[in-house]
Scaffold this active site. Structure first.
Site, PDB file in Angstrom:
ATOM      1  N   PRO A  94     111.217  76.549   8.159  1.00 40.78           N
ATOM      2  CA  PRO A  94     110.486  76.071   9.397  1.00 40.78           C
ATOM      3  C   PRO A  94     108.810  76.258   9.429  1.00 40.78           C
ATOM      4  CG  PRO A  94     112.320  77.441  10.139  1.00 40.78           C
ATOM      5  CD  PRO A  94     112.218  77.579   8.700  1.00 40.78           C
ATOM      6  N   GLU A 122     117.950  85.408   7.045  1.00 39.18           N
ATOM      7  CA  GLU A 122     116.450  84.970   7.937  1.00 39.18           C
ATOM      8  C   GLU A 122     115.415  84.642   6.789  1.00 39.18           C
ATOM      9  OE1 GLU A 122     118.523  85.982  10.592  1.00 39.18           O
ATOM     10  OE2 GLU A 122     116.435  85.806  11.152  1.00 39.18           O
ATOM     11  N   ARG A 160     117.448  57.191  -0.447  1.00 40.17           N
ATOM     12  CA  ARG A 160     117.386  55.602  -0.015  1.00 40.17           C
ATOM     13  C   ARG A 160     116.240  54.911  -0.945  1.00 40.17           C
ATOM     14  NH1 ARG A 160     119.628  54.249   4.522  1.00 40.17           N
ATOM     15  NH2 ARG A 160     117.854  52.953   5.138  1.00 40.17           N
ATOM     16  N   ASP A 175     111.895  48.700   5.105  1.00 43.95           N
ATOM     17  CA  ASP A 175     110.579  48.302   5.253  1.00 43.95           C
ATOM     18  C   ASP A 175     109.860  48.717   6.677  1.00 43.95           C
ATOM     19  OD1 ASP A 175     110.486  45.912   2.826  1.00 43.95           O
ATOM     20  OD2 ASP A 175     110.435  47.893   2.792  1.00 43.95           O
TER      21      ASP A 175
END
Ligand code: 4FV
Length: 259
Positions: A94, A122, A160, A175
């Site tokens: 994060p 953690e 992808r 696109d």
């Protein structure tokens, strides 16, 4: 493309990447995904992979030595495969830079190997971040139980973009996202659902009108839901033109009329 994944749960990764586009890309060897498990490098009899944080406090951290050895093993595996290019080492956390399509596009375009570190507990010792990690990436401002889920998001988004992984029509769909806009609404059979009909233009067979409608809807949705993305698109000369400006103005005029 080779992605090396440092994880305590290789089975999770193996199962989660066995389906759909990702599973096919791996089976067709368009992507090689290799897992390195710090537990395999733990030398105590209990094969310990966690350790208590200095300074006390709740939770544990990933134990330094097994994790460091797993990262080094992945780096060596990558160097055997690609001797001349340094492999980027990324820690999912994060505290990292927010993952977005541009970051994914840049990584896929480089066609380099990639090492992803999935934290547990953690997190990991700051000194490992300083010594072994090139970048920290975050998939969002929330806390997951493990970095594996974040790593899978990264692997899926990159895969992808590997040439040949998506069929021609799918890559055309891609696109629209690649232009930084939100996707347009989609409809399928039946023509009426809960008394709501499919927009007539989509039944018209007029492909030019359909393409125009879809772009207008993408622009309008982005304006309504993610004005921050629209501002980025407007700054990109390659992505913004008079047609888009006119279509967006048309959408806004119609929207204001109905409000
Ligand atoms: C995360 C995120 C994330 C934090 C502690 C794994 C967890 C645990 N990773 N984007 N958001 N990671 O929450 O990438 O080790």
């Amino acid at each position: 493309m080779n992605i090396y994944l440092i994880t305590l749960f290789p089975e999770l990764i193996q199962q989660a990447t066995s389906f759909g586009v990702l599973g096919r890309a791996i089976r067709q060897q368009q992507l090689r995904l290799l897992c390195f498990n710090p537990r395999d490098y733990a030398e105590d009899k209990h094969r310990t992979v966690d350790d208590r944080p200095y300074g006390g406090g709740p939770g544990m951290l990933m134990k330094v030595e097994p994790l460091a050895k797993a990262i080094m093993a992945a780096k060596q595996a990558s160097e055997r495969h690609v001797a001349d290019k340094a492999t980027k080492v990324v820690y999912l956390s994060p505290q990292g830079q927010q993952l977005n399509q541009q970051l994914v596009v840049n990584i896929a375009a480089q066609k380099n190997d990639l090492i992803l570190i999935a934290g547990r507990y953690e997190g990991i010792d700051e000194r490992l971040i300083e010594a072994l990690i090139d970048e920290e990436w975050s998939v969002g401002d929330y806390v997951l139980s493990g970095g594996e889920f974040a790593a899978l998001v990264v692997v899926d988004a990159i895969t992808r973009l590997i040439p040949g992984v998506l069929g021609d029509d799918e890559s055309a769909i891609q696109d629209s996202f690649m232009q930084g806009l939100l996707d347009c609404p989609h409809y399928t059979r039946p023509e009426t659902v809960n008394g709501q009909n499919v927009p007539a233009v989509l039944l018209s067979g007029d492909h030019k009108a359909i393409q125009r409608w879809r772009l207008k809807q993408s622009l309008g949705r982005t304006w309504l839901r993610r004005p921050d993305l629209l501002n980025v698109v407007k700054q990109e000369a390659t992505h913004w033109d008079a047609e888009k400006a006119d279509l967006l103005a048309e959408f806004i005029a119609e929207y204001d009329e109905h409000e």
